[in-house]
Motif scaffolding. Structure first.
Motif, PDB file in Angstrom:
ATOM      1  N   ASN A  64       0.819  -1.218   0.000  1.00 13.63           N
ATOM      2  CA  ASN A  64       0.000   0.000   0.000  1.00 13.63           C
ATOM      3  C   ASN A  64       0.851   1.266   0.000  1.00 13.63           C
ATOM      4  O   ASN A  64       0.311   2.362  -0.210  1.00 13.63           O
ATOM      5  CB  ASN A  64      -0.909   0.016   1.229  1.00 13.63           C
ATOM      6  CG  ASN A  64      -1.896  -1.128   1.246  1.00 13.63           C
ATOM      7  OD1 ASN A  64      -2.338  -1.583   0.199  1.00 13.63           O
ATOM      8  ND2 ASN A  64      -2.253  -1.602   2.433  1.00 13.63           N
ATOM      9  N   TYR A  65       2.165   1.104   0.231  1.00 16.38           N
ATOM     10  CA  TYR A  65       3.010   2.285   0.419  1.00 16.38           C
ATOM     11  C   TYR A  65       4.134   2.398  -0.616  1.00 16.38           C
ATOM     12  O   TYR A  65       5.095   3.123  -0.410  1.00 16.38           O
ATOM     13  CB  TYR A  65       3.583   2.285   1.839  1.00 16.38           C
ATOM     14  CG  TYR A  65       2.501   2.169   2.880  1.00 16.38           C
ATOM     15  CD1 TYR A  65       1.568   3.195   3.054  1.00 16.38           C
ATOM     16  CD2 TYR A  65       2.364   1.025   3.657  1.00 16.38           C
ATOM     17  CE1 TYR A  65       0.551   3.079   3.983  1.00 16.38           C
ATOM     18  CE2 TYR A  65       1.348   0.901   4.594  1.00 16.38           C
ATOM     19  CZ  TYR A  65       0.447   1.937   4.757  1.00 16.38           C
ATOM     20  OH  TYR A  65      -0.569   1.821   5.664  1.00 16.38           O
ATOM     21  N   VAL A  66       3.978   1.680  -1.727  1.00 19.56           N
ATOM     22  CA  VAL A  66       4.950   1.811  -2.808  1.00 19.56           C
ATOM     23  C   VAL A  66       4.933   3.251  -3.304  1.00 19.56           C
ATOM     24  O   VAL A  66       3.879   3.836  -3.565  1.00 19.56           O
ATOM     25  CB  VAL A  66       4.626   0.836  -3.957  1.00 19.56           C
ATOM     26  CG1 VAL A  66       5.530   1.104  -5.156  1.00 19.56           C
ATOM     27  CG2 VAL A  66       4.768  -0.607  -3.493  1.00 19.56           C
ATOM     28  N   GLY A  67       6.111   3.848  -3.417  1.00 20.57           N
ATOM     29  CA  GLY A  67       6.234   5.240  -3.822  1.00 20.57           C
ATOM     30  C   GLY A  67       6.279   6.214  -2.671  1.00 20.57           C
ATOM     31  O   GLY A  67       6.478   7.418  -2.871  1.00 20.57           O
ATOM     32  N   ASP A  68       6.112   5.715  -1.458  1.00 18.46           N
ATOM     33  CA  ASP A  68       6.132   6.564  -0.259  1.00 18.46           C
ATOM     34  C   ASP A  68       7.488   6.475   0.420  1.00 18.46           C
ATOM     35  O   ASP A  68       8.238   5.504   0.227  1.00 18.46           O
ATOM     36  CB  ASP A  68       5.048   6.096   0.713  1.00 18.46           C
ATOM     37  CG  ASP A  68       4.642   7.163   1.731  1.00 18.46           C
ATOM     38  OD1 ASP A  68       5.302   8.227   1.778  1.00 18.46           O
ATOM     39  OD2 ASP A  68       3.670   6.931   2.471  1.00 18.46           O
ATOM     40  N   ASP A  69       7.822   7.488   1.200  1.00 19.79           N
ATOM     41  CA  ASP A  69       8.955   7.382   2.121  1.00 19.79           C
ATOM     42  C   ASP A  69       8.461   6.694   3.385  1.00 19.79           C
ATOM     43  O   ASP A  69       7.353   6.976   3.865  1.00 19.79           O
ATOM     44  CB  ASP A  69       9.518   8.762   2.469  1.00 19.79           C
ATOM     45  CG  ASP A  69      10.285   9.388   1.314  1.00 19.79           C
ATOM     46  OD1 ASP A  69      10.713   8.647   0.406  1.00 19.79           O
ATOM     47  OD2 ASP A  69      10.450  10.619   1.315  1.00 19.79           O
ATOM     48  N   ILE A  70       9.287   5.798   3.927  1.00 24.93           N
ATOM     49  CA  ILE A  70       8.892   5.046   5.107  1.00 24.93           C
ATOM     50  C   ILE A  70       9.974   5.166   6.172  1.00 24.93           C
ATOM     51  O   ILE A  70      11.167   5.012   5.885  1.00 24.93           O
ATOM     52  CB  ILE A  70       8.653   3.557   4.771  1.00 24.93           C
ATOM     53  CG1 ILE A  70       7.532   3.415   3.736  1.00 24.93           C
ATOM     54  CG2 ILE A  70       8.302   2.768   6.025  1.00 24.93           C
ATOM     55  CD1 ILE A  70       7.221   1.975   3.355  1.00 24.93           C
ATOM     56  N   LEU A  71       9.562   5.440   7.399  1.00 26.14           N
ATOM     57  CA  LEU A  71      10.465   5.495   8.542  1.00 26.14           C
ATOM     58  C   LEU A  71      10.568   4.106   9.148  1.00 26.14           C
ATOM     59  O   LEU A  71       9.548   3.469   9.442  1.00 26.14           O
ATOM     60  CB  LEU A  71       9.938   6.482   9.574  1.00 26.14           C
ATOM     61  CG  LEU A  71       9.970   7.958   9.138  1.00 26.14           C
ATOM     62  CD1 LEU A  71       8.810   8.724   9.719  1.00 26.14           C
ATOM     63  CD2 LEU A  71      11.296   8.584   9.554  1.00 26.14           C
ATOM     64  N   VAL A  72      11.802   3.638   9.320  1.00 22.46           N
ATOM     65  CA  VAL A  72      12.042   2.293   9.849  1.00 22.46           C
ATOM     66  C   VAL A  72      13.193   2.356  10.860  1.00 22.46           C
ATOM     67  O   VAL A  72      13.854   3.385  11.021  1.00 22.46           O
ATOM     68  CB  VAL A  72      12.399   1.293   8.720  1.00 22.46           C
ATOM     69  CG1 VAL A  72      11.232   1.129   7.761  1.00 22.46           C
ATOM     70  CG2 VAL A  72      13.653   1.740   7.972  1.00 22.46           C
ATOM     71  N   THR A  73      13.442   1.214  11.521  1.00 19.72           N
ATOM     72  CA  THR A  73      14.558   1.109  12.456  1.00 19.72           C
ATOM     73  C   THR A  73      15.770   0.526  11.744  1.00 19.72           C
ATOM     74  O   THR A  73      15.729   0.215  10.551  1.00 19.72           O
ATOM     75  CB  THR A  73      14.201   0.194  13.634  1.00 19.72           C
ATOM     76  OG1 THR A  73      14.223  -1.174  13.174  1.00 19.72           O
ATOM     77  CG2 THR A  73      12.824   0.501  14.178  1.00 19.72           C
ATOM     78  N   ASP A  74      16.858   0.339  12.507  1.00 14.94           N
ATOM     79  CA  ASP A  74      18.014  -0.383  11.959  1.00 14.94           C
ATOM     80  C   ASP A  74      17.973  -1.847  12.379  1.00 14.94           C
ATOM     81  O   ASP A  74      18.965  -2.559  12.297  1.00 14.94           O
ATOM     82  CB  ASP A  74      19.331   0.263  12.401  1.00 14.94           C
ATOM     83  CG  ASP A  74      19.600   0.101  13.894  1.00 14.94           C
ATOM     84  OD1 ASP A  74      18.672  -0.301  14.637  1.00 14.94           O
ATOM     85  OD2 ASP A  74      20.741   0.362  14.324  1.00 14.94           O
ATOM     86  N   GLY A  75      16.807  -2.293  12.853  1.00 18.72           N
ATOM     87  CA  GLY A  75      16.632  -3.692  13.216  1.00 18.72           C
ATOM     88  C   GLY A  75      17.101  -4.056  14.610  1.00 18.72           C
ATOM     89  O   GLY A  75      17.049  -5.227  14.981  1.00 18.72           O
ATOM     90  N   THR A  76      17.538  -3.086  15.401  1.00 17.39           N
ATOM     91  CA  THR A  76      18.038  -3.387  16.752  1.00 17.39           C
ATOM     92  C   THR A  76      17.184  -2.753  17.845  1.00 17.39           C
ATOM     93  O   THR A  76      17.529  -2.837  19.016  1.00 17.39           O
ATOM     94  CB  THR A  76      19.486  -2.894  16.918  1.00 17.39           C
ATOM     95  OG1 THR A  76      19.531  -1.463  16.828  1.00 17.39           O
ATOM     96  CG2 THR A  76      20.398  -3.501  15.854  1.00 17.39           C
ATOM     97  N   SER A  77      16.083  -2.124  17.479  1.00 16.78           N
ATOM     98  CA  SER A  77      15.242  -1.446  18.477  1.00 16.78           C
ATOM     99  C   SER A  77      13.843  -1.272  17.917  1.00 16.78           C
ATOM    100  O   SER A  77      13.568  -1.572  16.746  1.00 16.78           O
ATOM    101  CB  SER A  77      15.824  -0.063  18.818  1.00 16.78           C
ATOM    102  OG  SER A  77      15.621   0.837  17.730  1.00 16.78           O
ATOM    103  N   LEU A  78      12.953  -0.771  18.767  1.00 18.08           N
ATOM    104  CA  LEU A  78      11.661  -0.304  18.280  1.00 18.08           C
ATOM    105  C   LEU A  78      11.857   1.009  17.543  1.00 18.08           C
ATOM    106  O   LEU A  78      12.847   1.717  17.765  1.00 18.08           O
ATOM    107  CB  LEU A  78      10.702  -0.071  19.452  1.00 18.08           C
ATOM    108  CG  LEU A  78      10.476  -1.217  20.439  1.00 18.08           C
ATOM    109  CD1 LEU A  78       9.473  -0.784  21.509  1.00 18.08           C
ATOM    110  CD2 LEU A  78      10.003  -2.469  19.735  1.00 18.08           C
ATOM    111  N   LEU A  79      10.912   1.359  16.679  1.00 10.27           N
ATOM    112  CA  LEU A  79      10.943   2.673  16.046  1.00 10.27           C
ATOM    113  C   LEU A  79      10.475   3.748  17.022  1.00 10.27           C
ATOM    114  O   LEU A  79      10.954   4.880  16.980  1.00 10.27           O
ATOM    115  CB  LEU A  79      10.064   2.663  14.793  1.00 10.27           C
ATOM    116  CG  LEU A  79       9.955   3.972  14.025  1.00 10.27           C
ATOM    117  CD1 LEU A  79      11.325   4.426  13.512  1.00 10.27           C
ATOM    118  CD2 LEU A  79       8.975   3.840  12.865  1.00 10.27           C
TER     119      LEU A  79
END
Length: 421
Positions: A129-144
């Protein structure tokens, strides 16, 4: 300040709730929550907010005074609308957040190449649903930390929008940021609704874009204590009464299939959460959940009856139970004439071309407690997904939409007072 920059700034402050401190009655349970509250107090001051109060519990409140000319309302009362977010993040992960913004073009998102951690489209198909959007994510070591810093950013950005566009008419707007939601809604339980002085409110907590919560659990707790009789196994026959086995038998008599792992939607449950003890004494802790008031009462009554029957089976003082209410379904406070916050939200969603998806929340949130205290308080989306997980992510368009809905709610509240229907 741009909304993404606000959010990133808030994520850099570690506000992980501290369960040990919370159990000891300390609030806020972590120093980071107070650090964030102080930052927000300064930002609220810069935005022209009034009556800014930061308590030693980290409960922060402020008011944006009305700018509606008296001749537009006459004697018509302009309701004071309020917005709530919580400062803490869940204790599932305690590491500092290193959030990143990725431009999403489909497929998997690499969170951490060194550790081989990816946000996989096959596991989370809603990413499509979010193709073309900017998405905020983590580096995989914590919660966002979008739970609930996305809400904080959305509310603060909405206040900034009002400050920058003074032609937008609004009544009094109040905001509150509360600590330790992740530990039994502690901040909301300590919140003084009467002194706050709002007529109604909204929390922003959970859910993808368009989702809206105006019903959740009626929730309670049960602590069942089993008292046995210890004996040395060499001479235990006819003497040993094993409290651990009593507890297991009690559990076996709970309704089959009525547990979290077997239920969904509006189906209630008994959740066996914790058991500790030995053959002499065992303590069992359960959560009880049901969407209807009658269903909730029936569940609590069933546990009391089951306990009474076990006493008959095993003898006096063998079993005791303590039942306690935790919070009510917010729907109980949004019926009849009190349903107007739902109507305002529906209109705000529609004006932003957002399809409202009303969902029953299979959990608790601050608004349930606030509603029970007399402040009707449904829940608006933040746009985030996968709370309490290293795979938590937040589409930027959804975050902006949450803030736009807040602004529109404020505008509609003023319009309805200025032009009564």
């Amino acid at each position: 300040m741009k909304i993404v920059d606000r959010f990133l700034q808030y994520t850099r402050i570690n506000t992980t709730t501290n369960r040990e401190n919370g159990a000891a009655g300390i609030m806020p349970s972590s120093e980071g929550q107070m650090v964030l509250a102080r930052l927000l107090a300064d930002e609220l001051d810069a935005l022209g907010m009034k009556d800014i109060v930061l308590r030693d519990t980290a409960i922060l409140t402020a008011t944006l005074p009305s700018n509606i000319p008296a001749n537009l309302t006459g004697n018509q009362h302009v309701p004071t609308v309020s917005f709530f977010a919580h400062l803490d993040t869940s204790a599932e992960q305690k590491n500092d957040t290193r959030a990143q913004v990725v431009s999403y073009h489909g497929g998997d998102i690499c969170l951490n190449a060194d550790l081989g951690i990816a946000l996989k489209q096959s596991d989370f198909p809603e990413l499509n649903n979010y193709v073309g959007d900017d998405i905020l994510v983590t580096d995989g070591t914590s919660l966002l930390g979008a739970d609930d810093k996305a809400a904080i950013a959305a509310i603060m950005h909405a206040l900034q929008t009002l400050q920058s566009n003074t032609e937008i008419l609004h009544g009094d707007v109040k905001v509150a940021f509360l600590p330790d939601e992740e530990q039994g809604l502690r901040g909301a339980k300590a919140f003084d609704v009467e002194t706050f002085g709002a007529d109604f409110g909204y929390t922003l907590d959970c859910c993808g874009i368009g989702e809206f919560v105006h019903e959740n659990w009626n929730a309670g707790d049960a602590i069942v204590t089993f008292t046995g009789q210890s004996a040395h196994p060499m001479s235990a026959k006819g003497k040993l009464k094993n409290s651990l086995l009593m507890a297991h038998q009690f559990i076996s008599m709970l309704p089959a299939g009525e547990a979290p792992q077997y239920t969904e939607g509006r189906e209630g449950y008994y959740w066996v959460k914790e058991m500790s003890g030995n053959s002499a004494k065992t303590v069992l802790k359960l959560d009880i959940r049901d969407f209807t008031q009658q269903g909730y009462r029936d569940r609590m009554a069933f546990l009391q009856t089951l306990t009474n029957n076990c006493v008959t089976l095993w003898g006096d003082a063998s079993v005791s139970i303590h039942l306690a209410d935790r919070y009510e379904n917010v729907a109980n406070s949004l019926e009849g004439d009190a349903s107007f916050p739902i109507d305002i939200a529906k209109e705000a969603y529609a004006r932003n071309n957002i399809n409202m998806i009303a969902i029953p929340m299979r959990g608790g949130y601050d608004g349930a407690v606030l509603s029970q205290k007399g402040l009707p308080c449904p829940n608006i989306f933040t746009g985030a997904h996968n709370f309490h997980s290293i795979y938590e992510y937040l589409p930027v368009t959804s975050l902006k939409a949450a803030s736009d809905v807040v602004v529109e709610v404020i505008k509609i509240t003023a319009e309805r007072a200025s032009h009564p229907r």
